[in-house]
Design a protein around this motif. Structure first.
Motif, mmCIF file in Angstrom:
data_model
loop_
_atom_site.group_PDB
_atom_site.id
_atom_site.type_symbol
_atom_site.label_atom_id
_atom_site.label_comp_id
_atom_site.label_asym_id
_atom_site.label_seq_id
_atom_site.Cartn_x
_atom_site.Cartn_y
_atom_site.Cartn_z
ATOM 1 N N TYR A 103 17.136 52.889 -14.633
ATOM 2 C CA TYR A 103 16.768 51.621 -14.019
ATOM 3 C C TYR A 103 15.249 51.539 -13.894
ATOM 4 O O TYR A 103 14.550 52.545 -13.823
ATOM 5 N N ALA A 104 14.747 50.293 -13.916
ATOM 6 C CA ALA A 104 13.307 50.071 -13.884
ATOM 7 C C ALA A 104 13.036 48.668 -13.370
ATOM 8 O O ALA A 104 13.923 47.806 -13.356
ATOM 9 N N ALA A 105 11.797 48.416 -12.963
ATOM 10 C CA ALA A 105 11.378 47.098 -12.481
ATOM 11 C C ALA A 105 9.917 46.905 -12.842
ATOM 12 O O ALA A 105 9.173 47.882 -13.043
ATOM 13 N N GLY A 106 9.520 45.626 -12.932
ATOM 14 C CA GLY A 106 8.139 45.378 -13.287
ATOM 15 C C GLY A 106 7.739 43.933 -13.158
ATOM 16 O O GLY A 106 8.503 43.083 -12.670
ATOM 17 N N ALA A 107 6.528 43.652 -13.608
ATOM 18 C CA ALA A 107 5.976 42.297 -13.597
ATOM 19 C C ALA A 107 5.207 42.092 -14.883
ATOM 20 O O ALA A 107 4.706 43.046 -15.494
ATOM 21 N N GLY A 108 5.121 40.825 -15.304
ATOM 22 C CA GLY A 108 4.424 40.553 -16.553
ATOM 23 C C GLY A 108 4.234 39.068 -16.774
ATOM 24 O O GLY A 108 4.399 38.251 -15.863
ATOM 25 N N VAL A 109 3.900 38.727 -18.010
ATOM 26 C CA VAL A 109 3.694 37.337 -18.376
ATOM 27 C C VAL A 109 4.156 37.155 -19.816
ATOM 28 O O VAL A 109 3.944 38.017 -20.665
ATOM 29 N N ASP A 110 4.822 36.025 -20.082
ATOM 30 C CA ASP A 110 5.243 35.638 -21.424
ATOM 31 C C ASP A 110 4.340 34.517 -21.922
ATOM 32 O O ASP A 110 4.057 33.570 -21.182
ATOM 33 N N ILE A 111 3.932 34.617 -23.183
ATOM 34 C CA ILE A 111 3.094 33.595 -23.818
ATOM 35 C C ILE A 111 3.818 33.127 -25.071
ATOM 36 O O ILE A 111 4.166 33.935 -25.930
ATOM 37 N N ILE A 112 4.029 31.818 -25.194
ATOM 38 C CA ILE A 112 4.711 31.231 -26.340
ATOM 39 C C ILE A 112 3.786 30.214 -26.975
ATOM 40 O O ILE A 112 3.182 29.393 -26.278
ATOM 41 N N THR A 113 3.669 30.281 -28.306
ATOM 42 C CA THR A 113 2.767 29.360 -28.981
ATOM 43 C C THR A 113 3.363 28.931 -30.314
ATOM 44 O O THR A 113 4.575 29.005 -30.512
ATOM 45 N N TYR A 140 4.669 28.111 -34.152
ATOM 46 C CA TYR A 140 5.513 28.799 -35.129
ATOM 47 C C TYR A 140 6.344 29.912 -34.481
ATOM 48 O O TYR A 140 6.521 30.997 -35.038
ATOM 49 N N ASP A 141 6.832 29.636 -33.270
ATOM 50 C CA ASP A 141 7.764 30.520 -32.565
ATOM 51 C C ASP A 141 7.170 31.887 -32.224
ATOM 52 O O ASP A 141 7.906 32.843 -32.018
ATOM 53 N N MET A 142 5.860 31.995 -32.160
ATOM 54 C CA MET A 142 5.250 33.272 -31.816
ATOM 55 C C MET A 142 5.363 33.510 -30.315
ATOM 56 O O MET A 142 5.121 32.613 -29.504
ATOM 57 N N LYS A 143 5.702 34.751 -29.958
ATOM 58 C CA LYS A 143 5.897 35.124 -28.561
ATOM 59 C C LYS A 143 5.155 36.436 -28.288
ATOM 60 O O LYS A 143 5.141 37.335 -29.128
ATOM 61 N N PHE A 144 4.574 36.526 -27.097
ATOM 62 C CA PHE A 144 3.917 37.752 -26.661
ATOM 63 C C PHE A 144 4.365 38.036 -25.235
ATOM 64 O O PHE A 144 4.251 37.178 -24.359
ATOM 65 N N ARG A 145 4.871 39.240 -25.005
ATOM 66 C CA ARG A 145 5.268 39.665 -23.664
ATOM 67 C C ARG A 145 4.350 40.793 -23.223
ATOM 68 O O ARG A 145 4.312 41.852 -23.843
ATOM 69 N N LEU A 146 3.599 40.530 -22.157
ATOM 70 C CA LEU A 146 2.729 41.537 -21.565
ATOM 71 C C LEU A 146 3.384 41.990 -20.268
ATOM 72 O O LEU A 146 3.539 41.195 -19.335
ATOM 73 N N GLN A 195 7.470 56.860 -13.707
ATOM 74 C CA GLN A 195 6.448 56.565 -14.696
ATOM 75 C C GLN A 195 6.172 55.076 -14.734
ATOM 76 O O GLN A 195 7.097 54.264 -14.748
ATOM 77 N N GLY A 196 4.904 54.714 -14.775
ATOM 78 C CA GLY A 196 4.501 53.323 -14.903
ATOM 79 C C GLY A 196 3.653 53.150 -16.140
ATOM 80 O O GLY A 196 2.909 54.062 -16.523
ATOM 81 N N GLY A 197 3.776 51.978 -16.780
ATOM 82 C CA GLY A 197 2.995 51.770 -17.992
ATOM 83 C C GLY A 197 2.932 50.314 -18.383
ATOM 84 O O GLY A 197 3.776 49.500 -17.982
ATOM 85 N N PHE A 198 1.908 50.001 -19.167
ATOM 86 C CA PHE A 198 1.719 48.652 -19.688
ATOM 87 C C PHE A 198 2.305 48.589 -21.091
ATOM 88 O O PHE A 198 2.076 49.478 -21.919
ATOM 89 N N TYR A 199 3.073 47.511 -21.380
ATOM 90 C CA TYR A 199 3.770 47.389 -22.654
ATOM 91 C C TYR A 199 3.542 46.005 -23.243
ATOM 92 O O TYR A 199 3.481 45.007 -22.523
ATOM 93 N N LEU A 200 3.415 45.981 -24.564
ATOM 94 C CA LEU A 200 3.265 44.735 -25.308
ATOM 95 C C LEU A 200 4.444 44.587 -26.251
ATOM 96 O O LEU A 200 4.761 45.507 -27.016
ATOM 97 N N HIS A 201 5.110 43.420 -26.211
ATOM 98 C CA HIS A 201 6.225 43.130 -27.112
ATOM 99 C C HIS A 201 6.027 41.760 -27.722
ATOM 100 O O HIS A 201 5.401 40.880 -27.119
ATOM 101 N N MET A 202 6.588 41.582 -28.906
ATOM 102 C CA MET A 202 6.488 40.304 -29.597
ATOM 103 C C MET A 202 7.858 39.753 -29.947
ATOM 104 O O MET A 202 8.045 39.096 -30.966
ATOM 105 N N ARG A 203 8.839 40.026 -29.086
ATOM 106 C CA ARG A 203 10.186 39.491 -29.195
ATOM 107 C C ARG A 203 10.606 38.949 -27.846
ATOM 108 O O ARG A 203 10.023 39.309 -26.810
ATOM 109 N N SER A 204 11.651 38.129 -27.846
ATOM 110 C CA SER A 204 12.191 37.644 -26.578
ATOM 111 C C SER A 204 12.871 38.793 -25.835
ATOM 112 O O SER A 204 13.156 39.847 -26.402
ATOM 113 N N GLU A 205 13.167 38.544 -24.561
ATOM 114 C CA GLU A 205 13.792 39.580 -23.750
ATOM 115 C C GLU A 205 15.193 39.902 -24.235
ATOM 116 O O GLU A 205 15.703 40.975 -24.010
#
Length: 471
Positions: A434-444, A446-452, A461-471
């Motif tokens: 199990y895990a929890a966190g906070a972030g921001v989604d950016i959509i622009t 041609y369907d491009m997505k960025f999840r920070l 363990q805590g860490g910053f992650y970058l994804h380019m897919r939907s949840e």
């Protein structure tokens, strides 16, 4: 688990379309309020479709010429049909206006702005499971990148057909051809397609150790070769429902180096895997925006039967994804997403025991780990708020006259579990994650997505992650 039934879809739900939609559609102009109970849409005029056939657009619409529409549902239907057309991914913008032609009659004017369908795509993609693994564990090694050229027509002949090829060099050398035609009949329900893929690598993973992938490399000849050929048939009886039946032949071969490191990579110490796969996929996609849903429900159930010629015997599995997306307050959105898989028999060659940690099936906060297993389940909960929803318009760029910018800060929590009868020294199997966190989604555009995202897991363990897919 009964191996004869595990490949039957686990869920066959009837989902209800959301009352209102969301998407990259224009809401600047709206038809005037109607004062009559019923209005007849005598004609539907479509403009801006320089290439797309009108029938392709009309296929998505819930309102057709000659249909009567209740006055109090007019605004909803206009917005719903804008979203439906936008979800084809053929257009940058969609606008529907009404033109009164009589007391009880009107015309719908559908205006679209087409995307750029044909262009050479020069891709730069990382071979690792996600950006975070490459950046941290692989020390940003550019030799693990793939550089490819894809030439694809996403609207071939204006029929929403897709035809193209990909040539790639780098970490994985590959070449592929694909073609898909969504509709071949007059009622636009039946379609078909095929793909051919061949490639090889000089480095692949061969074992999971302490929930980490271990890699082996050869210098002269490839360590892994593959050839895949696929035929598929699609049936789409309605807007939200789709059935896909796929038949595939796969032939994979590994270097003897892999056998010396992991004799169980394939079955019986074989250095080759040849099998026939039969896939059945059932979708009910009742969300507002297929690229980034905020309202509605979704179900995807995939059943796979694999029959081995060499390297394996038999495997049956079912993978399910179900999501519920809600809008309880203006600009506030909540969602719950479940992904899970069941497989039988559990005793499979190593390469067929992959579980969490691949593609979209991972618990956030465990991006650096792989949790193999025949059965697993993941639950994601999200709470987000719309911060920015703007569109930059009148840009002097062909096929990109506007760029949407949508930003959603969020908080979230995940949980997951994977069962593995052969965990070895891996410590995250057969236990709740199990895990929890906070972030921001950016959509622009041609369907491009960025999840920070910044996530804390149960290991502390805590860490910053970058994804380019939907949840």
């Amino acid at each position: 688990m009964n191996c004869r039934t595990c490949f039957i879809p686990l869920l066959l739900l009837t989902l209800i379309m959301s009352d209102k939609g969301y998407g990259q559609v224009s809401e600047e102009r709206r038809p005037p309020a109607q004062v009559f109970e019923k209005q007849t849409v005598t004609h539907i005029i479509i403009s801006g479709n320089k290439r797309t056939r009108p029938e392709i657009i009309q296929r998505e619409m819930s309102v057709q010429s000659g249909q009567q529409v209740a006055a109090d549902s007019m605004k909803f239907l206009i917005h719903q049909n804008q979203l439906r057309i936008f979800n084809t991914a053929l257009f940058n913008e969609v606008l529907i206006d009404t033109i009164r032609t009589g007391i009880y009659t009107m015309i719908w004017h559908v205006q679209v702005k087409e995307r750029w369908y044909i262009w050479p795509e020069f891709s730069f993609a990382l071979a690792d499971r996600n950006f975070n693994v490459w950046w941290t564990e692989q020390n940003r090694d550019l030799r693990r990148a793939n550089i490819g050229l894809t030439v694809k027509d996403r609207n071939f002949r204006g029929n929403m057909e897709q035809a193209g090829f990909t040539a790639q060099v780098g970490y994985t050398q590959q070449f592929s051809l694909n073609y898909a035609r969504p509709y071949v009949d007059k009622k636009q329900r039946h379609g078909f397609g095929f793909s051919v893929h061949t490639g090889y690598n000089h480095e692949i993973f061969f074992r999971t150790d302490s929930n980490k992938l271990e890699f082996a490399k050869t210098q002269s000849e490839p360590i892994f070769r593959r050839f895949d050929a696929t035929l598929f048939y699609t049936y789409r009886p309605g807007y939200a429902t789709r059935h896909v039946l796929q038949l595939a032949y796969r032939s994979h071969r590994i270097h003897d180096t892999i056998l010396s490191l992991n004799p169980g990579y394939y079955e019986n110490g074989s250095n080759a895997l040849r099998m026939v796969e039969l896939h059945y996929r059932f979708d009910i996609n009742g969300v507002d925006n297929w690229n980034y849903p905020l309202k509605g429900n979704k179900l995807v159930s995939t059943s796979v039967i694999r029959t081995g010629i060499t390297g394996m015997r038999f495997q049956a599995l079912t993978h399910v994804e179900a999501g519920a997306f809600r809008n309880p307050l203006p600009k506030w959105y909540v969602s719950s997403i479940f992904r899970g898989q069941a497989s039988s028999p559990e005793n499979q060659p190593y390469i067929l025991r992959s579980g969490m940690g691949n593609n979209s099936d991972y618990v956030r906060g465990y991006e650096y780990y792989v949790i193999d297993g025949a059965h697993y389940g993941i639950l994601r909960l999200n709470l987000k708020r719309e911060l920015i929803n703007k569109t930059l318009r009148n840009l002097p760029i062909p096929y990109l006259p506007s760029i949407p910018v949508r930003i959603y800060p969020k908080i979230y929590a995940d949980a997951g579990y994977a069962r593995n009868r052969f965990p070895g020294n891996s410590f995250l199997n057969d236990r709740m994650l199990y895990a929890a966190g906070a972030g921001v989604d950016i959509i622009t555009a041609y369907d491009m997505k960025f999840r920070l995202e910044y996530t804390w897991n149960h290991l502390g363990q805590g860490g910053f992650y970058l994804h380019m897919r939907s949840e």
